[in-house]
Design an enzyme around this catalytic site. Structure first.
Site, PDB file in Angstrom:
ATOM      1  CE  LYS A  15      49.799   7.342  26.936  1.00  0.00           C
ATOM      2  NZ  LYS A  15      49.336   8.199  25.838  1.00  0.00           N
TER       3      LYS A  15
ATOM      4  CG  ASP B 108      46.709  13.539  26.380  1.00  0.00           C
ATOM      5  OD1 ASP B 108      47.785  13.052  26.772  1.00  0.00           O
ATOM      6  OD2 ASP B 108      45.900  12.932  25.655  1.00  0.00           O
TER       7      ASP B 108
ATOM      8  CD  GLN C 164      47.992   7.161  22.596  1.00  0.00           C
ATOM      9  OE1 GLN C 164      47.719   7.368  23.776  1.00  0.00           O
ATOM     10  NE2 GLN C 164      49.187   7.401  22.100  1.00  0.00           N
TER      11      GLN C 164
HETATM   12  N1  GUN Z   1      50.251  10.307  20.875  1.00  0.00           N
HETATM   13  C1  GUN Z   1      51.578  10.465  21.093  1.00  0.00           C
HETATM   14  N2  GUN Z   1      51.799  10.997  22.317  1.00  0.00           N
HETATM   15  C2  GUN Z   1      50.591  11.168  22.883  1.00  0.00           C
HETATM   16  C3  GUN Z   1      50.179  11.669  24.149  1.00  0.00           C
HETATM   17  O1  GUN Z   1      50.973  12.089  25.021  1.00  0.00           O
HETATM   18  N3  GUN Z   1      48.828  11.681  24.357  1.00  0.00           N
HETATM   19  C4  GUN Z   1      47.932  11.255  23.425  1.00  0.00           C
HETATM   20  N4  GUN Z   1      46.640  11.323  23.711  1.00  0.00           N
HETATM   21  N5  GUN Z   1      48.293  10.791  22.238  1.00  0.00           N
HETATM   22  C5  GUN Z   1      49.619  10.747  21.979  1.00  0.00           C
END
Ligand code: GUN
Length: 293
Positions: free
Chosen positions: A53, A120, A97
């Site tokens: 990311k 998100d 995350q």
């Molecule tokens: N864990 C798995 N997928 C995601 C996501 O799209 N965003 C976040 N913050 N954590 C995750």
């Protein structure tokens, strides 16, 4: 024999559009979108995702910061970091995350992020806006799936969509996005009669986290199959939640694993961050800008 949906190629196009829009924002306003990513502990998958990311954000010219906290960090210390990022005007998007270590209250952390910085789409206000059909940031993975459907010319209106999995991250927002596009939506979970529900799907989205759970023989001939699963086999290879080879025989279009949905999640995150930055600075991009629905 179905056609493969090349998520890598679609994601590359989305990222290129985000970069173009970000360049325009910088030229017009001297504004650079900023994404802060928070990672707690040493979950190996989270490390891979967060690194990807951050790299993707830098590639489109965003500022990006990774805050890596010790696995034993207190709830208070984590919340205080989130509050600091909320107040930082250079940070337009905040992503914590998930999953977090068990002693932390993930719901409280998600709710502490300012809704306008929640790239998100997980904050209760943003989840509620999706439920109500109002605009706002949307969860990245289901948003990426909607984009893939569009790319293959699959309009959900009037179609039977079956979503396998009811997580807050994928299954539930996925069902709501399909409903908003006028599909007839069924959400399946561990208590569902899967073979029978799956066999009715014109659009099948599987996000169960169970390796090869959905058998090719269950799939309706001509269905569009989107596999959100990522599971590692004993030999190290990645496989999805759908039995790929047999599903390919029946589907009209199908996403591979890897290279299907995965690359789309990050691309849509960049789009959400750009939109958050432009909204927070009240800068209106041209009508051709933007990546989302
Ligand atoms: N864990 C798995 N997928 C995601 C996501 O799209 N965003 C976040 N913050 N954590 C995750």
């Amino acid at each position: 024999m179905g056609q493969l949906i090349d998520g890598k190629a679609v994601a590359a196009r989305v990222r290129a559009q985000v970069k173009t829009d970000a360049d325009r924002l910088r030229a017009a306003r001297g504004l650079t979108p900023g994404l802060a990513v928070v990672r707690v502990g040493e979950d190996p998958a989270s490390k891979v995702y967060v690194t990807a990311k951050k790299k993707a954000a830098e590639e489109v010219g965003f500022h990006s910061w990774e805050h890596h906290l010790d696995a034993r960090v207190s709830q208070e210390a984590l919340l205080s970091l989130v509050h600091r990022l909320n107040e930082d005007p250079a940070v337009h998007g905040i992503l914590v995350q998930l999953p977090l270590p068990g002693h932390l209250d993930a719901d409280a952390v998600v709710a502490a992020v300012l809704p306008e910085k929640d790239v998100d789409g997980f904050h209760p206000v943003n989840a509620g806006n999706l439920l109500l059909g109002r605009p706002g940031p949307r969860a990245c993975t289901p948003l990426g799936v909607m984009r893939l459907l569009e790319e293959v010319g699959c309009d959900p209106a009037g179609k039977r969509a079956v979503v396998v999995g009811r997580s807050n991250i994928v299954g539930k927002p996925m069902a709501l996005m399909l409903l908003q596009k006028h599909a007839t939506v069924t959400v399946c979970h561990s208590r569902s009669d899967l073979p029978s529900e799956v066999s009715r799907a014109d659009i099948l989205v599987v996000a169960a986290g169970v390796r090869e759970l959905v058998k090719g023989a269950w799939i309706r001939p001509g269905a569009v199959v989107i596999d959100v699963g990522v599971n590692r086999k004993e030999d190290g290879k990645l496989v999805g939640d759908v039995e790929f080879a047999s599903a390919l025989e029946r589907a009209s279009f199908i996403t591979p694993v890897p290279g299907g949905v995965g690359p789309m999640t990050i691309a849509m995150l960049l789009g959400n961050t750009l939109e958050a930055a432009s909204r927070q600075t009240r800068h209106v991009l041209g009508p051709e800008a933007g990546v989302g629905s």
